[in-house]
Design an enzyme around this catalytic site. Sequence first.
Site, PDB file in Angstrom:
ATOM      1  N   LYS A 163       0.888  -0.582  -0.596  1.00 21.03           N
ATOM      2  CA  LYS A 163      -0.258  -0.063   0.390  1.00 21.03           C
ATOM      3  C   LYS A 163       0.929   1.521   0.327  1.00 21.03           C
ATOM      4  CE  LYS A 163      -4.222  -1.829   0.587  1.00 21.03           C
ATOM      5  NZ  LYS A 163      -5.595  -1.827  -0.246  1.00 21.03           N
ATOM      6  N   LYS A 262     -13.461  -7.789  -8.252  1.00 21.73           N
ATOM      7  CA  LYS A 262     -13.543  -8.284  -6.901  1.00 21.73           C
ATOM      8  C   LYS A 262     -15.535  -8.288  -7.116  1.00 21.73           C
ATOM      9  CE  LYS A 262     -10.335  -5.362  -3.720  1.00 21.73           C
ATOM     10  NZ  LYS A 262     -11.098  -4.272  -3.800  1.00 21.73           N
TER      11      LYS A 262
END
Length: 368
Positions: A163, A262
């Site tokens: 991240k 997703k």
Amino acid sequence: MMIKEVQLSIIKMPLKSPFSTALGSVNDREGIIIKVLDEEGRTGYGEVVAFSTPWYTEETVRTSYHMLKDFLIPIVLNNPIKHPNEIKKYFDHIRGNQMAKAGIETAIWDLYAKKVDRPLWKLIDGVQSEIPSGVVVGTHEIKDALSQIDSYLQEGYKRVKVKIKPGMDYKLLKEIRNHFPTIPLMADANSSYSLDDIDLLKSLDEFELLMIEQPLAVDDIVEHSFLQKEIQTPICLDESIITYHDVKSAILLNSCKVINIKIGRVGGLSNALAIHDLCQKHQIQVWCGGMIEFGISRAHNIALSTKEGFTIPGDISASSRFWNEDIILPEVEVKHGFVKAPIQPGIGFEINTKRLQEVTTYIEKYKK
Ligand SMILES: O=C(O)CCC(=O)c1ccccc1C(=O)O
Ligand SMILES: [Mg+2]
């Protein structure tokens, strides 16, 4: 198929260690487990992947509970469903709320696959019986990140995602590349940059990342198209892709070279499959994104990832990546960097009922 009962269980489990993104940290994970029961007594399981707070998308555990209870469950209890592909037609007149829709739709996919006695991944014409597994490092601390990467590589993971956020980007990636010059590496910005940061984003090209995930705004498709022309690193869209139509727009504008699919974010398995097919047609690479999920959503992700377009390792890590004990049996395991697709019908995993009970904070049943 007639669904005669739907059970919602809100569950809560602590993560082994906090997971930090540009948008905030997750310590305890809440979610909703959905069990559907048909008239012949078969069961199917799905999971709502919304978080307790609306930091990733606008949905939360409680908004999705409301959507399920007041709108979606009455629809599935009152309509015969011949095939799970029909559900999105019934849900069409309800705007948004993708994760709530996906939770119950995936439960019905599991039920249907059990009814026809086939593993879900075979039912959806999956072809890869072993899928390559990637993992996400949930810290911006350089030392922590390096040691996490080291142990994940030893566990066999085939791709590492970190991240990044403004102020913790170039420096972090430089250190990682110094220590691990050749690992398949990607960075997820969770929409924390703008076009004002273009020089910084260009400077990341030197790290030969597999891709940069969602650098710009959550609802943007246009500016990503501009950015993709300026940087070498392939852009992958995550938050910006909610519908099939979003994918069409991104393709038209060349906004990305990769899409993170997703199931929750796109409103179910049928939509995920349609998006996969469209991306295949337009040479957009796809991979399956994670939601710090429990085993049921993970099992649905495994089924999706067996489709032929899923060539990049997804966020399909082992149950033990986040949990001391998952709610499925067996737990998801990564061996030599691969997860095996199960051979049993449906999602192919049993529910660990003892563990499920232990982590349940609220339960309700709805009948016809
Ligand atoms: O489940 C995982 O492996 C973590 C995946 C991850 O990065 C993530 C987890 C929760 C919400 C959003 C994201 C994301 O991909 O942006
Ligand atoms: Mg992401």
